[in-house]
Design an enzyme around this catalytic site. Structure first.
Site, PDB file in Angstrom:
ATOM      1  N   LYS A   1      14.676   7.432   2.243  1.00 33.19           N
ATOM      2  CA  LYS A   1      14.093   6.607   3.306  1.00 33.19           C
ATOM      3  C   LYS A   1      15.150   5.790   4.047  1.00 33.19           C
ATOM      4  CE  LYS A   1      10.183   8.225   2.023  1.00 33.19           C
ATOM      5  NZ  LYS A   1       9.204   7.488   1.263  1.00 33.19           N
TER       6      LYS A   1
ATOM      7  N   THR B   1       0.842  -1.192   0.000  1.00 28.64           N
ATOM      8  CA  THR B   1       0.000   0.000   0.000  1.00 28.64           C
ATOM      9  C   THR B   1       0.875   1.238   0.000  1.00 28.64           C
ATOM     10  OG1 THR B   1      -1.817  -1.101   1.144  1.00 28.64           O
ATOM     11  CG2 THR B   1      -1.704   1.286   1.351  1.00 28.64           C
TER      12      THR B   1
ATOM     13  N   ALA C   1       8.252   1.599   2.335  1.00 29.84           N
ATOM     14  CA  ALA C   1       8.595   1.831   3.736  1.00 29.84           C
ATOM     15  C   ALA C   1       8.804   3.318   3.948  1.00 29.84           C
ATOM     16  CB  ALA C   1       9.854   1.055   4.128  1.00 29.84           C
ATOM     17  N   ASP C   2       8.561   3.746   5.166  1.00 25.66           N
ATOM     18  CA  ASP C   2       8.787   5.148   5.524  1.00 25.66           C
ATOM     19  C   ASP C   2      10.224   5.377   5.986  1.00 25.66           C
ATOM     20  OD1 ASP C   2       6.013   6.060   5.129  1.00 25.66           O
ATOM     21  OD2 ASP C   2       5.599   4.660   6.755  1.00 25.66           O
TER      22      ASP C   2
ATOM     23  N   ASP D   1       6.347  -4.014  -1.125  1.00 25.96           N
ATOM     24  CA  ASP D   1       5.739  -2.922  -0.376  1.00 25.96           C
ATOM     25  C   ASP D   1       6.749  -1.793  -0.229  1.00 25.96           C
ATOM     26  OD1 ASP D   1       3.792  -1.562   1.034  1.00 25.96           O
ATOM     27  OD2 ASP D   1       3.454  -3.174   2.489  1.00 25.96           O
TER      28      ASP D   1
ATOM     29  N   GLU E   1      -0.453  -4.793   6.341  1.00 22.00           N
ATOM     30  CA  GLU E   1       0.871  -4.958   5.732  1.00 22.00           C
ATOM     31  C   GLU E   1       1.714  -5.949   6.524  1.00 22.00           C
ATOM     32  OE1 GLU E   1       1.429  -0.560   3.665  1.00 22.00           O
ATOM     33  OE2 GLU E   1       2.136  -0.888   5.695  1.00 22.00           O
TER      34      GLU E   1
ATOM     35  N   GLY F   1       2.793   4.867   7.335  1.00 19.00           N
ATOM     36  CA  GLY F   1       2.460   6.247   7.017  1.00 19.00           C
ATOM     37  C   GLY F   1       1.155   6.356   6.241  1.00 19.00           C
TER      38      GLY F   1
ATOM     39  N   LYS G   1       6.893   1.418   8.995  1.00 19.00           N
ATOM     40  CA  LYS G   1       5.851   1.443   7.983  1.00 19.00           C
ATOM     41  C   LYS G   1       4.560   1.928   8.626  1.00 19.00           C
ATOM     42  CE  LYS G   1       5.360  -2.071   5.266  1.00 19.00           C
ATOM     43  NZ  LYS G   1       5.036  -1.114   4.167  1.00 19.00           N
TER      44      LYS G   1
END
Length: 223
Positions: free
Chosen positions: A120, A25, A82-83, A80, A102, A95, A93
């Site tokens: 990141k 997402t 990642a922040d 996926d 997830e 955000g 993750k």
């Protein structure tokens, strides 16, 4: 083509015919889903599950076959974003608000591929606020427990209302600045009654694909 798209499309090439795939997402996962969708239209045969209602909708628009969780079994890989990601491949993750789904999908995948732009990558997690998913019942007590733990929480808002996840839960964003012991904090948070899960993904990522400002891509693998 932006950095996220470059990295996401590289990750999409890991998907092979016959695989069962988890779709992440967020803005980076969006590009991966689109590229996988293009490959499906070209004849790629896969089954997939999505980590949010938005990703589920996007996948179906591209014709990616979405299978119920009780029918798909364990996944071959998940892609996926990642922040934040540290040198040990630990992640923040959530955000985008989908951290619980997830994490469930990642935990049931043989391989987790994380895609991000170079900004990141950090030496220590924590500058990005750590999301903690909280059940609405007695949420103020859970909020107080997060304060006592020194997490400096703030409720995530959607306009003048508290943000609700796809699961109907709240998110408290914890402003920690630096997380010295991520694995310990992960356990401490999940031991608090009222906490569903948190955005620390410890020892879950296998491959990290980083798109750098100069256009190059770093593809890193956990040993």
């Amino acid at each position: 083509m932006n950095l996220k798209q470059i990295a996401a499309e590289r990750a999409a090439e890991y998907v092979q015919d016959g695989m069962k795939v988890g779709l992440g997402t967020g803005s980076t996962a969006y590009y991966a889903i689109c590229r996988i969708g293009e490959r499906v239209r070209e004849g790629l045969n896969i089954q997939a599950v999505a980590t949010s209602e938005a990703s589920d909708k996007l996948a179906k628009e591209w014709g990616i076959p979405i299978v119920p969780f009780d029918q798909i079994g364990r996944l071959d890989l998940t892609i996926d974003g990642a922040d934040e990601v540290d040198p040990e491949f630990n992640l923040i993750k959530g955000g985008g608000g989908a951290l619980l789904r997830e994490k469930i999908v990642a935990a049931n995948s043989d391989k987790l591929i994380i895609v991000a732009d170079g900004s990141k990558a950090v030496q220590k997690l924590g500058k990005f606020p750590l999301p903690v998913e909280v059940v609405p019942f007695a949420s103020e007590w859970t909020y107080q427990a997060l304060e006592k733990l020194g997490c400096h929480p703030e409720w995530r808002m959607d306009g003048d209302q508290r943000y609700l996840t796809d699961n109907g839960n709240l998110i408290a964003d914890c402003r920690l600045e630096v997380i010295e012991h991520a694995a310990e904090l992960n356990v401490q948070l999940n031991m608090l009654p009222g906490v569903v899960d948190n955005g620390l993904f410890i020892n879950m990522a296998d491959t990290v694909i980083l798109a750098k400002d100069d256009g190059n891509i770093d593809e890193l693998h956990r040993s």
